[in-house]
Design a protein around this motif. Structure first.
Motif: not given
Length: 475
Positions: A303-321
């Motif tokens: 199961i793979y978890i990723g996020t855009f908080s570190k790439i773009l911004s924590p404020a976007l609240r966008l991640g994925y499973l």
């Protein structure tokens, strides 16, 4: 006298700080039913705050039934307000999790995991967001599917295959409100009371809390310079899953080699359990190419978890499973019960941002910036501390580890450092088995300028000199 911590650097009002800490002490049983609280005048004087602040906190507690007032006798803890012993260790209060620095604060905060907020691609994002808002069908403003927009899932699956070696169909993707929600969904999906999780030690304290809140037991495996020590995988338990950060271990920064990855997969096959891979910031690698995902070796079990908080911004609240097909429908149902769906406009904007190549352009640009900041941290540490420090885990990500000679980062030491207007974070905070990393701290540099990094490390040096002097006086 009753002790609570007042932190004037937080945005939280003083009344809220007093109220929240007293409330938690009552719920935890640290203040017993019938116990008398200090008078408002005495308590305010002890804390160095206005008496009105204490009065307002007491009044709020009184309104909610936590305390009782007896005319002429004082304020007492109400009986029946003790909730559970487990709150003592298992539940974080509002103050424990609130760590947003005050605007315009002169504290230099080396918090990890925060990207350069001033470098967010506002113009490109704003242009795409406007396009989405004006051009998208009316349906985008209604309720959406819990797994996320198909446009984002399709473009993301292609992007991850190309850049991270991830193998998945778009239907295996579930878009989440950040990595925290992804971790919570995994916990709800796979864990119940009495289950076991094999987990890296150290590992983020928040992740430990999410998993243990289900009633599951954590089985810690120590981390060395090559990541999780798979030689010590237990043979006497059947875990629900194994959790790790193989491409950039948090916090120590090691990378799991292929031999250990294969050993881990073989173990998971034999134990018939899943592996949960948190790939939180591996895009920013400064030596060689980014490390391939573990998921690409065993898509049916990882199961793979990723996020855009570190790439773009924590404020976007966008991640994925990314889930094996056998788990996707159950996960979608859990997501629906959790929040129906992640905001659609942001998903559509991100889909266009990735499709047009803007995300990879941004990563390339930021990799150069973070590499320079990493060198500034290294050079500043060498200048201020010389051979008295060892730098670890700095090949990837937005933080590094500093190991000090003859210094332990106790609570007292951390407070002295904070009093010098700088915040650092001990590795020991994230350990399960305590005592192995007392001399190490995490220095995050993603959201700090050259001047802030240099000044912060200079303040750290002054603080540690002061801490040593104070320790000598106590002997």
């Amino acid at each position: 006298m009753l002790w609570i911590h007042i932190d004037r650097t937080l945005k939280i009002p003083l009344k809220k700080q007093v109220y929240e800490q007293l409330r938690m002490k009552i719920l935890r049983g640290e203040l017993s039913g019938g116990e008398r609280l200090p008078s408002s005048r005495e308590f305010a004087s002890h804390l160095g705050i206005s008496r009105n602040v204490v009065i307002e906190a007491y009044e709020q507690l009184l309104a909610e039934g936590y305390v009782e007032g007896h005319q002429g006798a004082g304020t007492f803890v109400a009986k029946g307000a003790y909730l559970d012993k487990e709150l003592k260790s298992g539940t974080l209060s509002f103050l424990d999790t609130f760590d947003v620095p005050e605007a315009n604060s002169d504290i230099i905060d080396f918090r990890s995991g925060i990207p350069a907020l001033d470098m967010f691609p506002r113009q490109e994002w704003g242009r795409l967001a406007k396009q989405v808002c004006l051009e998208a069908p009316d349906s985008i403003f209604g309720y959406d599917y819990p797994e996320g927009r198909s446009e984002l899932r399709h473009v993301l699956s292609r992007y991850l295959k190309r850049t991270r070696g991830v193998h998945c169909h778009p239907d295996q993707l579930v878009i989440t409100s950040g990595a925290t929600q992804a971790l919570s969904l995994v916990a709800k999906l796979l864990l119940s009371k009495g289950d076991h999780v094999i987990i890296e030690d150290p590992i983020t304290h928040e992740i430990q809390t999410i998993f243990s809140s289900t009633g599951a037991s954590l089985y810690p495996l120590s981390v060395d310079e090559q990541g999780m020590n798979t030689e010590y995988l237990p043979k006497n338990i059947l875990p629900s899953f194994i959790f790790l950060t193989p491409s950039h271990q948090f916090p120590l920064g090691s990378i799991l080699p292929i031999q250990r990855r294969i050993q881990l997969i073989q173990y998971a096959r034999q134990a018939d359990c899943y592996i949960v891979e948190d790939d939180y910031d591996s895009e920013f690698r400064y030596q060689g190419s980014p490390i391939s995902s573990l998921q690409g070796l065993e898509p049916e079990r990882v199961i793979y978890i990723g996020t855009f908080s570190k790439i773009l911004s924590p404020a976007l609240r966008l991640g994925y499973l990314i889930l094996p097909p056998t788990l996707t429908e159950r996960c979608k149902n859990l997501k629906w019960f959790n929040d129906l769906h992640t905001p659609s406009l942001e998903q559509m904007t991100l889909a266009r941002f990735i499709y047009q190549g803007q995300l990879e352009n941004h990563i390339r640009k930021m990799r150069k910036i973070y590499q320079k900041r990493r060198e500034i941290v290294r050079n500043s540490l060498k200048k201020e501390f010389g051979e008295n420090v060892k730098i670890l885990g700095d090949s990837t990500g937005l933080h590094l580890i500093v190991e000090f000679i003859n210094i332990e980062f106790t609570k007292q030491t951390i407070n002295i450092i904070k009093n010098n207007k700088v915040k650092v974070y001990p590795v020991e905070l994230h350990t399960i088995q305590k005592g192995k990393h007392k001399n190490k701290i995490i220095l995050g540099y993603g959201n700090l300028t050259k001047e802030e990094i240099e000044e912060g490390i200079c303040r750290l040096k002054n603080a540690l000199v002061g801490a040593k002097h104070e320790a000598k006086q106590l002997i």
